[in-house]
Enzyme design. Structure first.
Site, PDB file in Angstrom:
ATOM      1  N   SER A   1       0.820  -1.225   0.000  1.00 49.23           N
ATOM      2  CA  SER A   1       0.000   0.000   0.000  1.00 49.23           C
ATOM      3  C   SER A   1       0.847   1.266   0.000  1.00 49.23           C
ATOM      4  CB  SER A   1      -0.941   0.009   1.213  1.00 49.23           C
ATOM      5  OG  SER A   1      -0.216  -0.177   2.419  1.00 49.23           O
TER       6      SER A   1
ATOM      7  N   THR B   1     -40.660  25.086  -7.498  1.00 54.45           N
ATOM      8  CA  THR B   1     -40.865  23.708  -7.034  1.00 54.45           C
ATOM      9  C   THR B   1     -41.190  22.932  -8.310  1.00 54.45           C
ATOM     10  OG1 THR B   1     -43.232  24.025  -6.672  1.00 54.45           O
ATOM     11  CG2 THR B   1     -41.782  24.384  -4.766  1.00 54.45           C
ATOM     12  N   HIS B   2     -40.789  21.687  -8.355  1.00 56.45           N
ATOM     13  CA  HIS B   2     -40.990  20.845  -9.554  1.00 56.45           C
ATOM     14  C   HIS B   2     -40.387  21.507 -10.796  1.00 56.45           C
ATOM     15  CE1 HIS B   2     -43.909  18.645  -7.037  1.00 56.45           C
ATOM     16  NE2 HIS B   2     -44.272  19.853  -6.639  1.00 56.45           N
TER      17      HIS B   2
ATOM     18  N   SER C   1     -16.545  25.301 -27.445  1.00 52.13           N
ATOM     19  CA  SER C   1     -16.688  24.016 -28.108  1.00 52.13           C
ATOM     20  C   SER C   1     -15.653  23.928 -29.223  1.00 52.13           C
ATOM     21  CB  SER C   1     -18.096  23.894 -28.706  1.00 52.13           C
ATOM     22  OG  SER C   1     -18.108  22.944 -29.747  1.00 52.13           O
TER      23      SER C   1
ATOM     24  N   LYS D   1     -20.516  28.390 -28.711  1.00 56.11           N
ATOM     25  CA  LYS D   1     -20.804  27.771 -27.405  1.00 56.11           C
ATOM     26  C   LYS D   1     -19.989  28.363 -26.264  1.00 56.11           C
ATOM     27  CE  LYS D   1     -23.112  24.766 -26.424  1.00 56.11           C
ATOM     28  NZ  LYS D   1     -22.979  23.322 -26.578  1.00 56.11           N
TER      29      LYS D   1
ATOM     30  N   ASN E   1     -19.666  26.764 -22.537  1.00 57.57           N
ATOM     31  CA  ASN E   1     -20.158  25.662 -21.703  1.00 57.57           C
ATOM     32  C   ASN E   1     -19.708  25.804 -20.249  1.00 57.57           C
ATOM     33  OD1 ASN E   1     -21.280  24.389 -23.987  1.00 57.57           O
ATOM     34  ND2 ASN E   1     -19.325  23.390 -24.453  1.00 57.57           N
TER      35      ASN E   1
ATOM     36  N   GLU F   1     -20.608  21.599 -14.466  1.00 53.97           N
ATOM     37  CA  GLU F   1     -21.042  20.236 -14.811  1.00 53.97           C
ATOM     38  C   GLU F   1     -20.210  19.202 -14.061  1.00 53.97           C
ATOM     39  OE1 GLU F   1     -21.519  19.733 -19.263  1.00 53.97           O
ATOM     40  OE2 GLU F   1     -20.866  21.812 -19.142  1.00 53.97           O
TER      41      GLU F   1
ATOM     42  N   GLN G   1      -7.328  -2.381   4.526  1.00 54.11           N
ATOM     43  CA  GLN G   1      -6.372  -1.530   3.816  1.00 54.11           C
ATOM     44  C   GLN G   1      -7.048  -0.777   2.660  1.00 54.11           C
ATOM     45  OE1 GLN G   1      -2.206  -2.879   3.212  1.00 54.11           O
ATOM     46  NE2 GLN G   1      -2.752  -2.928   1.062  1.00 54.11           N
TER      47      GLN G   1
HETATM   48  N1  ARG Z   1      -1.111  -1.436   5.362  1.00 53.39           N
HETATM   49  C1  ARG Z   1      -1.977  -1.968   6.354  1.00 53.39           C
HETATM   50  C2  ARG Z   1      -3.327  -1.242   6.271  1.00 53.39           C
HETATM   51  O1  ARG Z   1      -3.386  -0.246   5.675  1.00 53.39           O
HETATM   52  C3  ARG Z   1      -1.415  -1.787   7.708  1.00 53.39           C
HETATM   53  C4  ARG Z   1      -1.859  -2.806   8.697  1.00 53.39           C
HETATM   54  C5  ARG Z   1      -1.313  -4.113   8.303  1.00 53.39           C
HETATM   55  N2  ARG Z   1      -1.502  -5.099   9.286  1.00 53.39           N
HETATM   56  C6  ARG Z   1      -1.239  -6.368   9.016  1.00 53.39           C
HETATM   57  N3  ARG Z   1      -1.352  -7.210   9.945  1.00 53.39           N
HETATM   58  N4  ARG Z   1      -0.986  -6.787   7.782  1.00 53.39           N
HETATM   59  O2  ARG Z   1      -4.319  -1.669   6.836  1.00 53.39           O
END
Ligand code: ARG
Length: 491
Positions: free
Chosen positions: A29, A161-162, A283, A289, A291, A296, A328
């Protein structure tokens, strides 16, 4: 420990080989939790300081850890150190980097701690900081709407309204309606902040620890209001993340409802407003145009935030207690929700700055659609007729005006087809500005009511700014800034 992952894994004893690089890539991560580096370092400082105070870790090692963490934090803050490497996540990165700096003492930081309580602590600190950032942006937009509203207490337009013209309101009243939606978002963000203010540190993996830790001291050092009451819940709970994403989602939906009105109002069909050239796109094909693409997209971002929220809820659905790696998956929706809401607020403020209202067009729109028919009925009811009967008579007047192709106030009260109750005075009261000004109940568009509303709005905004001003950084962070992490007394 030998490992295919460059010796960065936190476990070794039980494993004969390192982790398959593709599995590391899949489960890692670091690419997205790197942004928790400051929060995780601050939480680690508090944990290390608690380990020192409880003498779980001896002074020499504890001070080496505190100094090492402080060094990393200042390099990160200065920008001279960036988070990269083969590490699985930010927690692993910090531990490895600390080890490179201070050697074996780094191995004591993880005493009485698991990444399970660690990650929740970092996320909580992140949510607290992010809610303040978002609140600041929202307060700025609220201020903008408030000052625009002040200029338009007497600018009359149809309320809908509506999506049908309904009754006269002032532009001030309409702008303030959006003010209150966003004001509620700001209050919700403060509640989210409060609910995130729980320290999970000390829950360790799931079942606490044998070490004589002091989780209340850790919480105090982090400026968190409460301590988990149940170690399993402490590491399993992501409700604070759901609530944060929900608060962002609703805020963005609110911006989208206002943005939709910009889209409608800047169309030639409405013609109520025009965006500055710098805020609209042309555009590639149609030369004429203009826009309202930012508006949006502000509307479109709501879909994305709903995705963040439902994705997160789906991760939690049926997940057994306590920690599971699925958790995670909480990070990307959370970061995306805050990022998108922040960018949306900034864009919205630019739009609010650069929109020009066509007051004459708005006023002219009141001259069709018989938007003051209710006032006619109300006056008849005030004179003693049951409202249902008054409603019927007002309906007759509308039909009469429709047939004659005139306004209600242009009808001749003496024509035989109009009931005698509808006299010149009643008809005169149907002129739109008179009618709007006559709606004097609390929270209505009559100018004196809107003035009162403007005061309430200003008070609320003042309160928001005071709350923001009262938020201080965690004691451990202040000690780090003051170079006092080793001080005997640290409060
Ligand atoms: N990267 C993990 C998370 O975001 C951290 C916790 C990981 N714990 C573990 N026992 N693998 O949740």
């Amino acid at each position: 420990m030998s490992s295919d992952t460059g010796g960065t894994a936190l476990w070794g004893g039980r494993f004969a080989t390192g982790l398959d690089p593709e599995i590391l890539e899949f489960t890692g991560s670091l690419s997205f939790d790197a942004r928790l580096v400051r929060h995780d370092l601050i939480a680690s400082l508090a944990h290390a300081r608690m380990l020192l105070e409880t003498q779980i870790v001896g002074r020499e090692d504890a001070e080496a850890i505190l100094d090492g963490l402080a060094g990393l934090l200042s390099e990160i803050e200065e920008g001279s150190l960036t988070v990269t490497g083969p590490d699985e996540d930010i927690h692993t990165w910090i531990e490895r980097t600390l080890h490179e700096r201070i050697g074996p003492a780094a191995g004591r930081l993880h005493t009485a701690r698991s990444r399970n309580d660690q990650v929740s602590a970092a996320m909580r600190l992140y949510v607290i900081e992010a809610t303040d950032g978002l609140t600041e942006l929202a307060a700025s937009l609220l201020g903008r709407w408030h000052s625009k509203a002040k200029q338009h207490v007497d600018s009359w337009m149809p309320g809908y309204t509506h999506l049908q013209r309904a009754q006269p309101v002032s532009l001030a009243h309409h702008l303030l309606a959006h003010f209150w939606a966003l004001e509620a978002d700001v209050r919700r963000l403060q509640t989210v902040r409060e609910r995130a203010s729980v320290s999970p540190l000390g829950a360790a993996a799931l079942a606490g620890t044998r070490h004589p830790i002091d989780p209340h001291r850790t919480a105090e050092l982090l400026g968190l209001r409460r301590v988990y009451a149940n170690s399993l819940f402490a590491v399993a709970d992501r409700d604070f993340v759901v609530e944060a994403v929900f608060a962002c989602a609703l805020l963005v939906l609110h911006l989208g409802r206002w943005a939709e009105e910009i889209v409608l109002w800047t169309s030639s069909e409405f013609g109520f407003a025009e965006l500055a050239d710098s805020l609209a796109q042309g555009s590639s094909l149609m030369p004429q145009k203009k826009n309202p693409e930012a508006a949006e997209l502000l509307r479109g971002k709501g879909g994305r935030l709903i995705g963040d929220l439902t994705g997160l809820l789906a991760v939690l659905k049926g997940l057994p207690f306590s920690y599971n790696s699925d958790l995670q998956e909480d990070k990307e929706p959370l970061f995306d929700a805050f990022d998108t809401a922040g960018a949306g607020l900034s864009a919205a403020e630019r739009l609010a700055n650069g929109i020009r209202f066509d007051i004459a067009r708005m006023r002219a729109a009141l001259d069709s659609g018989f938007v003051t028919a209710t006032d006619l009925a109300d006056i008849l009811a005030q004179r003693g007729l049951p409202f249902r009967e008054a409603h019927r008579l007002a309906g007759l007047a509308v039909r009469e005006a429709e047939e004659r192709g005139c306004q209600l106030w242009e009808l001749d009260p003496d024509v035989a087809t109009l009931p005698p109750e509808i006299d010149a005075e009643v008809l005169g009261a149907t002129r739109p500005d008179r009618a709007g000004g006559g709606r004097v109940s609390f929270g209505s568009p009559a100018p004196e009511q809107v003035e009162r509303q403007l005061e309430l709005a200003a008070e609320s905004l003042e309160g928001v700014r005071e709350t923001l001003g009262s938020h201080v950084s965690p004691p451990i962070y202040r000690a780090y800034r003051a170079g006092g992490l080793r001080n005997e007394e640290l409060s």
